[in-house]
Write a protein that holds these residues in place. Structure first.
Motif, short mmCIF file in Angstrom:
data_model
loop_
_atom_site.label_atom_id
_atom_site.label_comp_id
_atom_site.label_asym_id
_atom_site.label_seq_id
_atom_site.Cartn_x
_atom_site.Cartn_y
_atom_site.Cartn_z
N SER A 1 1.05 -1.29 0.07
CA SER A 1 0.06 -0.06 0.07
C SER A 1 0.74 1.22 0.07
N LEU A 2 1.99 1.35 0.59
CA LEU A 2 2.81 2.36 0.92
C LEU A 2 3.60 2.52 -0.44
N THR B 1 1.05 5.55 -1.87
CA THR B 1 1.45 6.63 -1.42
C THR B 1 2.89 7.16 -2.05
N GLN B 2 3.78 6.03 -1.94
CA GLN B 2 5.17 6.58 -2.40
C GLN B 2 5.11 7.19 -4.00
N ARG C 1 2.51 8.60 -5.20
CA ARG C 1 1.90 9.96 -5.03
C ARG C 1 2.84 10.98 -4.75
N ILE C 2 3.73 10.69 -3.89
CA ILE C 2 4.96 11.58 -3.21
C ILE C 2 6.01 11.84 -4.39
N GLN D 1 -4.17 13.39 -2.38
CA GLN D 1 -4.34 12.05 -2.66
C GLN D 1 -3.60 11.11 -1.74
N ALA D 2 -2.22 11.44 -1.74
CA ALA D 2 -1.08 10.90 -0.94
C ALA D 2 -1.48 10.89 0.48
N LEU D 3 -1.87 12.15 1.07
CA LEU D 3 -2.28 11.97 2.63
C LEU D 3 -3.34 11.38 2.82
N GLU E 1 -4.37 8.46 1.16
CA GLU E 1 -3.98 7.09 1.22
C GLU E 1 -3.20 6.51 2.47
N LEU E 2 -2.27 7.52 3.08
CA LEU E 2 -1.53 7.37 4.08
C LEU E 2 -2.30 7.34 5.26
#
Length: 429
Positions: free
Chosen positions: A246-247, A251-252, A254-255, A289-291, A293-294
């Motif tokens: 998932s990260l 999230t990764q 997206r960042i 979006q990254a936030l 998902e985190l």
């Protein structure tokens, strides 16, 4: 600033003092209700113990003529099966009872086995004293109900009808009818004060005679715990892999996108400010979006709603979000360990997801009870049934989560439904 007199109670002290008797009363009522449930449950096994003792006595008397030798194998099997049932019953109301090694299959060896003799002693005690206590557990609430409400029905009763639970016809005036209700209040006091001790007394023979002795080979139990530990480690590794995916995949990425867009916007800021603003807007959207998902990943590790609203509130939230209408009934007066509540939460979440995806149900129900240091969950639906644990329905993951805490999962899902999941977990500390 006014100093506070330590000898004078504050408002908070008075509030706490006022609330404490109410809390004690609620705890007493719950303990008495649980004790009555234990006594009534013990009545069933006590009656069956008496039913086993009768053919056992017949087999012992007729053994010299050979008839008892025919009855003895069936009696021994019934005795062992009843003892296992009593162990399961007592485990639902308290600590688990480790069963001794299975007795030998040969009749002579089984009759001489230490476990058989202890189970026979348990049947004698439980079929006598346990039966009496179980009957009291049924009779006391009925007597309290009858006597307490007697003044309401007394005018409608025939003149010579006995009035009290003792069978005495004493009610001829309103004063005597009201005195009968005082007898009912006395029965209520007996229920509140004595039934917890009666339940412990009824269960004591089982906890002392049906448990494995110090000389019992516990290799099977050790093997079971070893398998449970392996399943827990496997479930933990699977959960870590899920979080890592998932990260990494969400999230990764997206960042990284945010970083690239910010670099592009910085280079474009001087020569094309309007395009730079568009790129910055895209970067902000990717960051949001990254936030999100985190936050979703963090909630999947330990939902904050459990600490904020407790297990009842968290499960109500799951039921409200379920695509299938779902009702919840949670009675957990004491909080369990956070990890146990998280396991219960994820079990219900996975079960409701399965119901919405695969069952075709029109309704579901989640029932939770915390009794005797155990947390019992029951998730049921009115769908088509036929749930297959090997078919990738998520039941394997649920079983691994439950096994990690030395709990049990029982799945009942006949073709045509309904599907019922019964989960039993230790509350922990």
């Amino acid at each position: 600033m006014t100093a506070t007199d330590p000898t004078h109670p504050t408002d908070a002290d008075l509030t706490g003092t006022a609330e404490r008797p109410w809390e004690i009363a609620v705890q007493t009522l719950r303990a008495s209700g649980a004790a009555l449930g234990q006594l009534v449950g013990g009545l069933g096994t006590a009656a069956m113990a008496l039913g086993v003792l009768m053919p056992a006595a017949l087999a012992a008397v007729t053994a010299p003529v050979g008839v008892g030798l025919v009855l003895a194998p069936a009696v021994v099997r019934a005795l062992h099966a009843l003892a296992d049932r009593e162990r399961d019953r007592l485990a639902r109301w308290g600590p688990e009872i480790v069963a001794p090694d299975p007795p030998p299959a040969a009749l002579r060896a089984a009759l001489a086995d230490h476990t058989t003799r202890r189970e026979l002693r348990w049947a004698l005690r439980h079929g006598s004293l346990g039966l009496l206590l179980g009957l009291l557990g049924v009779w006391l609430p009925l007597a309290a109900f009858r006597d307490t409400l007697f003044p309401l029905v007394w005018p409608l009763m025939p003149p010579d009808t006995s009035s009290t639970s003792f069978g005495f016809g004493v009610a001829h005036t309103w004063t005597e009818a009201l005195s009968v209700s005082l007898v009912g209040v006395g029965w209520i006091a007996v229920i509140l004060g004595l039934t917890p001790g009666m339940a412990r007394l009824q269960g004591r023979p089982g906890r002392t005679l049906l448990v494995a002795g110090p000389d019992t080979d516990l290799s099977l139990r050790v093997a079971e715990l070893t398998a449970t530990r392996a399943a827990a480690l496997d479930a933990h590794a699977t959960e870590l892999r899920r979080i890592e995916r998932s990260l990494h995949d969400g999230t990764q990425n997206r960042i990284v996108t945010v970083t690239v867009l910010l670099g592009v916007a910085r280079r474009m800021a001087a020569r094309d400010p309007e395009r730079a603003d568009e790129v910055l807007e895209r970067a902000q959207s990717a960051a949001e979006q990254a936030l999100a998902e985190l936050r979703a990943v963090s909630r999947s590790i330990l939902p904050p709603v459990l600490s904020e609203r407790g297990l009842a509130g968290a499960l109500s939230g799951l039921a409200a979000e379920c695509a299938v209408p779902c009702r919840t009934d949670v009675e957990a007066p004491e909080r369990c360990a956070a990890s146990v509540e998280a396991t219960a939460y994820f079990v219900v979440a996975e079960a409701l997801t399965n119901i919405a995806k695969h069952s075709g149900a029109s309704g579901a129900a989640v029932t939770v009870r915390a009794r005797g240091g155990r947390l019992h969950l029951r998730i049921e639906d009115d769908g088509r049934g036929g749930a297959d644990e090997e078919g990738g329905s998520g039941l394997t993951g649920i079983r691994r989560r439950v096994a990690a805490y030395d709990g049990t999962l029982r799945v009942t899902s006949p073709a045509g439904g309904p599907t019922v999941l019964d989960v039993d977990l230790p509350c922990g500390t």
